[in-house]
Design a protein around this motif. Structure first.
Motif, PDB file in Angstrom:
ATOM      1  N   LEU A 278     -13.062 -55.561  62.869  1.00 40.87           N
ATOM      2  CA  LEU A 278     -11.895 -55.049  63.589  1.00 40.87           C
ATOM      3  C   LEU A 278     -12.221 -53.723  64.273  1.00 40.87           C
ATOM      4  O   LEU A 278     -11.865 -53.498  65.437  1.00 40.87           O
ATOM      5  CB  LEU A 278     -10.717 -54.880  62.632  1.00 40.87           C
ATOM      6  CG  LEU A 278      -9.787 -56.089  62.462  1.00 40.87           C
ATOM      7  CD1 LEU A 278     -10.549 -57.308  61.964  1.00 40.87           C
ATOM      8  CD2 LEU A 278      -8.655 -55.777  61.500  1.00 40.87           C
ATOM      9  N   ARG A 279     -12.908 -52.845  63.553  1.00 38.37           N
ATOM     10  CA  ARG A 279     -13.278 -51.551  64.143  1.00 38.37           C
ATOM     11  C   ARG A 279     -14.205 -51.729  65.340  1.00 38.37           C
ATOM     12  O   ARG A 279     -14.025 -51.079  66.383  1.00 38.37           O
ATOM     13  CB  ARG A 279     -13.979 -50.688  63.094  1.00 38.37           C
ATOM     14  CG  ARG A 279     -13.073 -50.029  62.075  1.00 38.37           C
ATOM     15  CD  ARG A 279     -13.911 -49.299  61.050  1.00 38.37           C
ATOM     16  NE  ARG A 279     -13.099 -48.516  60.133  1.00 38.37           N
ATOM     17  CZ  ARG A 279     -13.516 -48.136  58.927  1.00 38.37           C
ATOM     18  NH1 ARG A 279     -14.739 -48.474  58.502  1.00 38.37           N
ATOM     19  NH2 ARG A 279     -12.733 -47.422  58.141  1.00 38.37           N
ATOM     20  N   LEU A 280     -15.202 -52.589  65.189  1.00 38.59           N
ATOM     21  CA  LEU A 280     -16.165 -52.773  66.267  1.00 38.59           C
ATOM     22  C   LEU A 280     -15.505 -53.380  67.494  1.00 38.59           C
ATOM     23  O   LEU A 280     -15.735 -52.935  68.629  1.00 38.59           O
ATOM     24  CB  LEU A 280     -17.323 -53.651  65.790  1.00 38.59           C
ATOM     25  CG  LEU A 280     -18.431 -53.911  66.803  1.00 38.59           C
ATOM     26  CD1 LEU A 280     -19.055 -52.612  67.291  1.00 38.59           C
ATOM     27  CD2 LEU A 280     -19.501 -54.817  66.201  1.00 38.59           C
ATOM     28  N   THR A 281     -14.673 -54.378  67.282  1.00 38.95           N
ATOM     29  CA  THR A 281     -13.983 -54.994  68.405  1.00 38.95           C
ATOM     30  C   THR A 281     -13.069 -53.993  69.105  1.00 38.95           C
ATOM     31  O   THR A 281     -13.024 -53.921  70.338  1.00 38.95           O
ATOM     32  CB  THR A 281     -13.171 -56.207  67.932  1.00 38.95           C
ATOM     33  OG1 THR A 281     -14.055 -57.156  67.325  1.00 38.95           O
ATOM     34  CG2 THR A 281     -12.450 -56.873  69.087  1.00 38.95           C
ATOM     35  N   ALA A 282     -12.348 -53.200  68.313  1.00 39.68           N
ATOM     36  CA  ALA A 282     -11.458 -52.194  68.902  1.00 39.68           C
ATOM     37  C   ALA A 282     -12.228 -51.187  69.745  1.00 39.68           C
ATOM     38  O   ALA A 282     -11.726 -50.691  70.761  1.00 39.68           O
ATOM     39  CB  ALA A 282     -10.681 -51.477  67.793  1.00 39.68           C
ATOM     40  N   ALA A 283     -13.461 -50.888  69.330  1.00 38.67           N
ATOM     41  CA  ALA A 283     -14.272 -49.911  70.062  1.00 38.67           C
ATOM     42  C   ALA A 283     -14.829 -50.472  71.370  1.00 38.67           C
ATOM     43  O   ALA A 283     -15.200 -49.704  72.258  1.00 38.67           O
ATOM     44  CB  ALA A 283     -15.422 -49.436  69.180  1.00 38.67           C
ATOM     45  N   LEU A 284     -14.872 -51.805  71.476  1.00 41.60           N
ATOM     46  CA  LEU A 284     -15.488 -52.428  72.657  1.00 41.60           C
ATOM     47  C   LEU A 284     -14.505 -53.199  73.536  1.00 41.60           C
ATOM     48  O   LEU A 284     -14.861 -53.594  74.651  1.00 41.60           O
ATOM     49  CB  LEU A 284     -16.609 -53.382  72.211  1.00 41.60           C
ATOM     50  CG  LEU A 284     -17.848 -52.729  71.599  1.00 41.60           C
ATOM     51  CD1 LEU A 284     -18.780 -53.794  71.040  1.00 41.60           C
ATOM     52  CD2 LEU A 284     -18.582 -51.877  72.632  1.00 41.60           C
ATOM     53  N   VAL A 285     -13.295 -53.416  73.067  1.00 44.08           N
ATOM     54  CA  VAL A 285     -12.412 -54.347  73.773  1.00 44.08           C
ATOM     55  C   VAL A 285     -12.037 -53.859  75.163  1.00 44.08           C
ATOM     56  O   VAL A 285     -11.946 -54.664  76.116  1.00 44.08           O
ATOM     57  CB  VAL A 285     -11.156 -54.653  72.924  1.00 44.08           C
ATOM     58  CG1 VAL A 285     -10.258 -53.423  72.768  1.00 44.08           C
ATOM     59  CG2 VAL A 285     -10.389 -55.825  73.515  1.00 44.08           C
ATOM     60  N   GLU A 286     -11.814 -52.561  75.356  1.00 44.14           N
ATOM     61  CA  GLU A 286     -11.450 -52.084  76.685  1.00 44.14           C
ATOM     62  C   GLU A 286     -12.602 -52.277  77.665  1.00 44.14           C
ATOM     63  O   GLU A 286     -12.384 -52.601  78.839  1.00 44.14           O
ATOM     64  CB  GLU A 286     -11.017 -50.619  76.630  1.00 44.14           C
ATOM     65  CG  GLU A 286      -9.736 -50.379  75.855  1.00 44.14           C
ATOM     66  CD  GLU A 286      -8.546 -51.164  76.413  1.00 44.14           C
ATOM     67  OE1 GLU A 286      -8.501 -51.371  77.656  1.00 44.14           O
ATOM     68  OE2 GLU A 286      -7.681 -51.572  75.621  1.00 44.14           O
TER      69      GLU A 286
END
Length: 254
Positions: A115-123
């Motif tokens: 979840l953290r990694l995706t949140a850091a890359l999603v934008e």
């Protein structure tokens, strides 16, 4: 998912399903960057696959996730595919006292980290063509294995999160995929020699074929019966599955 011409970041790419998937995608003409905690293991994979790259990442460490996400965006601005594959699987005792370290490590690595990694890359991913976020869950998200109750619960939680994220991103151009393997011959739970487990090469071959379709859930044939389990009759299948598997796992005779 488009199977060539991507820039792909795969966590847990130093061994098992992660490495095999990374190598299969690398052979298809993708720019593949793998991640893991052990530099020596990553170096071995990169040496065997010229052109592949690697970065050390501990998905259980928030600072490591933040640092690597920033590094990826800077070094690989064309990054358009994230595959959250890193995970740990250890036996636990849901019928007794849980080991607190095992509990925290499993939940953080398998659920919080992706979840953290995706949140850091999603934008960043929202700005790319053919963008994909994929998560490796498990058929145990649908039929929990009692001797690995915490692991199974993290995969069920990840499946739930995928459903929400897919809905919220449906107009963004970012596809959200779930890869739910059956029991595969890897180092997880020392399953490399398990006769009942699916051979890794057969799993990857079938997975790649399904991955190239427009499906949101990537399931090999061996996984479909367990994926179909949730519903009014799920308790009978869960109980029967665990009556069969629990003695095998606890004896180590597989």
């Amino acid at each position: 998912m488009k199977l060539s011409g991507n820039t792909i970041f795969i966590t847990g790419g130093g061994s098992g399903i992660g490495r095999a998937l990374a190598e299969a995608l690398h052979r298809r003409g993708n720019r593949v960057i793998i991640a893991g905690r052990r530099r020596a293991q990553l170096d071995e994979v990169v040496a065997a696959n010229p052109g592949m790259a690697s970065v050390v990442l501990d998905v259980a460490d928030a600072a490591s996730v933040k640092r690597v996400a920033a590094q990826l965006i800077a070094d690989y601005p064309e990054l358009n595919v994230l595959i959250n594959n890193a995970g740990i699987m250890l036996p636990d005792e849901a019928d007794g006292a849980l080991d607190d370290t095992l509990l925290e490590n499993t939940v953080t690595t398998n659920f919080v980290g992706p979840l953290r990694l995706t949140a850091a890359l999603v934008e960043h991913l929202k700005t790319k063509q053919d963008a994909v976020i994929a998560y490796t869950t498990s058929v145990l998200a649908f039929v929990p294995l009692a001797p690995t109750a915490v692991y199974s619960a993290t995969k069920a939680a990840l499946h739930s999160y995928v459903l929400s994220q897919r809905f919220l991103l449906k107009e963004s151009g970012v596809r959200v995929l779930e890869i739910a393997p059956p029991w595969v011959r890897t180092d997880l739970m020392n399953s490399r020699e398990a006769e009942a487990a699916m051979p890794l090469d057969a799993f990857i071959e079938e997975t790649m074929a399904v991955l190239g379709t427009d499906t949101d859930e990537v399931l090999v044939e061996n996984a479909k019966a367990l994926r179909a389990n949730p519903g009014v009759g799920e308790h009978d299948l869960v109980n029967g599955f665990n009556a069969q598997m629990t003695p095998i796992l606890r004896s180590g005779a597989y």
